[in-house]
Scaffold this motif. Structure first.
Motif, PDB file in Angstrom:
ATOM      1  N   ASN A 195       6.869 -12.480 -18.100  1.00  0.00           N
ATOM      2  CA  ASN A 195       5.562 -11.913 -18.484  1.00  0.00           C
ATOM      3  C   ASN A 195       4.501 -12.013 -17.399  1.00  0.00           C
ATOM      4  O   ASN A 195       3.299 -12.000 -17.689  1.00  0.00           O
ATOM      5  N   LEU A 196       4.903 -12.070 -16.139  1.00  0.00           N
ATOM      6  CA  LEU A 196       3.896 -12.210 -15.087  1.00  0.00           C
ATOM      7  C   LEU A 196       2.966 -11.011 -15.022  1.00  0.00           C
ATOM      8  O   LEU A 196       1.787 -11.150 -14.684  1.00  0.00           O
ATOM      9  N   GLU A 197       3.475  -9.829 -15.334  1.00  0.00           N
ATOM     10  CA  GLU A 197       2.595  -8.655 -15.270  1.00  0.00           C
ATOM     11  C   GLU A 197       1.505  -8.739 -16.333  1.00  0.00           C
ATOM     12  O   GLU A 197       0.401  -8.223 -16.149  1.00  0.00           O
ATOM     13  N   ARG A 198       1.770  -9.403 -17.448  1.00  0.00           N
ATOM     14  CA  ARG A 198       0.776  -9.560 -18.502  1.00  0.00           C
ATOM     15  C   ARG A 198      -0.285 -10.590 -18.120  1.00  0.00           C
ATOM     16  O   ARG A 198      -1.364 -10.619 -18.710  1.00  0.00           O
ATOM     17  N   LEU A 199       0.046 -11.444 -17.170  1.00  0.00           N
ATOM     18  CA  LEU A 199      -0.896 -12.462 -16.695  1.00  0.00           C
ATOM     19  C   LEU A 199      -1.669 -11.988 -15.467  1.00  0.00           C
ATOM     20  O   LEU A 199      -2.382 -12.770 -14.842  1.00  0.00           O
ATOM     21  N   GLY A 200      -1.514 -10.704 -15.110  1.00  0.00           N
ATOM     22  CA  GLY A 200      -2.208 -10.170 -13.944  1.00  0.00           C
ATOM     23  C   GLY A 200      -1.621 -10.616 -12.631  1.00  0.00           C
ATOM     24  O   GLY A 200      -2.287 -10.557 -11.593  1.00  0.00           O
ATOM     25  N   ALA A 201      -0.351 -11.035 -12.646  1.00  0.00           N
ATOM     26  CA  ALA A 201       0.285 -11.560 -11.438  1.00  0.00           C
ATOM     27  C   ALA A 201       1.124 -10.536 -10.698  1.00  0.00           C
ATOM     28  O   ALA A 201       1.754 -10.866  -9.686  1.00  0.00           O
ATOM     29  N   VAL A 202       1.144  -9.297 -11.186  1.00  0.00           N
ATOM     30  CA  VAL A 202       1.894  -8.227 -10.519  1.00  0.00           C
ATOM     31  C   VAL A 202       0.983  -7.016 -10.400  1.00  0.00           C
ATOM     32  O   VAL A 202       0.424  -6.555 -11.403  1.00  0.00           O
ATOM     33  N   ASP A 203       0.833  -6.525  -9.187  1.00  0.00           N
ATOM     34  CA  ASP A 203       0.035  -5.321  -8.940  1.00  0.00           C
ATOM     35  C   ASP A 203       0.998  -4.188  -8.597  1.00  0.00           C
ATOM     36  O   ASP A 203       1.694  -4.246  -7.590  1.00  0.00           O
ATOM     37  N   PHE A 204       1.037  -3.156  -9.453  1.00  0.00           N
ATOM     38  CA  PHE A 204       1.982  -2.068  -9.256  1.00  0.00           C
ATOM     39  C   PHE A 204       1.425  -0.961  -8.363  1.00  0.00           C
ATOM     40  O   PHE A 204       2.094   0.039  -8.132  1.00  0.00           O
ATOM     41  N   LYS A 205       0.213  -1.145  -7.838  1.00  0.00           N
ATOM     42  CA  LYS A 205      -0.377  -0.135  -6.972  1.00  0.00           C
ATOM     43  C   LYS A 205      -0.431  -0.567  -5.512  1.00  0.00           C
ATOM     44  O   LYS A 205      -0.784   0.229  -4.643  1.00  0.00           O
ATOM     45  N   LYS A 206      -0.126  -1.829  -5.248  1.00  0.00           N
ATOM     46  CA  LYS A 206      -0.212  -2.328  -3.877  1.00  0.00           C
ATOM     47  C   LYS A 206       1.005  -1.882  -3.078  1.00  0.00           C
ATOM     48  O   LYS A 206       1.952  -1.305  -3.603  1.00  0.00           O
ATOM     49  N   GLY A 207       0.998  -2.206  -1.800  1.00  0.00           N
ATOM     50  CA  GLY A 207       2.095  -1.830  -0.931  1.00  0.00           C
ATOM     51  C   GLY A 207       3.320  -2.692  -1.146  1.00  0.00           C
ATOM     52  O   GLY A 207       3.422  -3.460  -2.102  1.00  0.00           O
ATOM     53  N   CYS A 208       4.250  -2.563  -0.220  1.00  0.00           N
ATOM     54  CA  CYS A 208       5.548  -3.207  -0.358  1.00  0.00           C
ATOM     55  C   CYS A 208       5.465  -4.721  -0.218  1.00  0.00           C
ATOM     56  O   CYS A 208       4.591  -5.256   0.463  1.00  0.00           O
ATOM     57  N   TYR A 209       6.390  -5.387  -0.863  1.00  0.00           N
ATOM     58  CA  TYR A 209       6.612  -6.824  -0.738  1.00  0.00           C
ATOM     59  C   TYR A 209       8.083  -7.049  -1.066  1.00  0.00           C
ATOM     60  O   TYR A 209       8.752  -6.150  -1.613  1.00  0.00           O
ATOM     61  N   PRO A 210       8.655  -8.180  -0.767  1.00  0.00           N
ATOM     62  CA  PRO A 210      10.078  -8.396  -1.055  1.00  0.00           C
ATOM     63  C   PRO A 210      10.390  -8.167  -2.536  1.00  0.00           C
ATOM     64  O   PRO A 210       9.739  -8.724  -3.414  1.00  0.00           O
TER      65      PRO A 210
END
Length: 303
Positions: A195-210
């Motif tokens: 659930n990291l995306e629900r905690l604001g820990a994932v940005d789906f608009k930023k650039g690449c990362y591993p």
């Protein structure tokens, strides 16, 4: 926590700290973590994950800006290895990543009187969730309305007397739906499983990362098969413990993420389980197909 005391303070020995400094520290972390670090204000912290190329979490952390760069709060048992592995990606960048776990003592403060306790210690009180306030040789992060993390230079450890138990802090984190990847669960979960995306820990608009392509595919193609839940069980539980669902007999179908002793006995825990088991209302059991059954509990809406 003693009902006569309106706050509790516990030293958080399970947590470690990485220091990331240098002229290009911000750009480096932005390219490595699941969160947008490029626009992170100096007075705001942010949750983030660090993934393998396959999109599995090698660690998750709280990113805290400081004058010289950033501090990354993560599981202490992962700190040395994560520092070494992150350093491999520095190459020619003007960045230094070190395990600073022994340089900082971390405390959790919680309860209705936590803000007043901070003030009594001569510490600033951040006004908003994930706000950061700096004092001499210390940083304070407001995690939630009545919950703070205090980062103190190790030499000043005795300045903060502890009257609480770290297990009680872990229970607060579990009830808030905030997971911590530890050595026993490293490389098991994509960020959405916990659930990291629900905690604001994932940005789906930023650039690449591993692992970014796999994390994005999981989000937009709806291929997630496991999801984190909160539960209670009448037994001791530990991170990495196997879970079994009644609709998949004999086959491990879940994993304990974090656990803490429950006040009434047994454990409260966060666990990643098969979504199909939840949809089928199948019993989920700890440790074996005939193990004690988990009682599912609600998670906060944001988690």
């Amino acid at each position: 926590m003693d009902t006569k005391v309106s706050h509790a303070t516990a030293e958080l020995k399970r947590l470690g700290m990485l220091s990331c400094t240098g002229d290009e520290a911000r750009e480096f972390l932005h390219a490595q973590l699941t969160s947008d670090i490029s626009a992170l204000a100096a007075d705001r912290a942010r949750y983030a994950g660090w993934c393998s190329a396959k999109g599995r979490l090698l660690a998750n952390c709280l990113v805290v800006p400081q004058a010289q760069g950033f501090l990354l709060q993560l599981s202490r048992d992962l700190a040395p290895a994560v520092a070494r592995r992150l350093s491999m990606f520095v190459l020619r960048a003007k960045v230094k990543v070190v395990d600073a776990s022994n340089e900082w003592t971390q405390f959790g403060l919680w309860g209705s009187g936590a803000a007043e306790r901070l003030a009594a210690l001569g510490m600033p009180v951040p006004a908003a969730d994930l706000a950061v306030a700096a004092a001499a040789d210390a940083l304070v992060v407001r995690i939630a309305q009545q919950q703070f993390v205090l980062l103190v230079k190790a030499a000043l450890r005795d300045r903060v007397p502890a009257n609480g138990d770290e297990g009680a802090w872990v229970l607060e984190e579990i009830r808030a739906g905030r997971p911590l990847v530890v050595q026993a669960t490293q490389d098991l979960f994509v960020p959405q499983m916990v659930n990291l995306e629900r905690l604001g820990a994932v940005d789906f608009k930023k650039g690449c990362y591993p692992g970014q392509e796999i994390v994005a595919r999981t989000q937009y193609r709806g291929v997630l098969k496991r999801r984190m839940v909160r539960a209670r069980v009448a037994a001791a539980a530990v991170p990495g413990g196997a879970l079994y669902a009644d609709d998949l007999p004999g086959q491990a179908s879940g994993t304990v993420v974090n656990a803490a002793p429950a006040p009434e006995g047994g454990s409260e825990l966060l666990a990643v389980v098969q979504i199909s088991a939840l949809e089928n209302d199948a019993g989920i059991r700890l440790g074996a197909a005939d193990g004690p059954r988990l009682e599912l509990l609600p998670l906060p809406a944001a988690a």
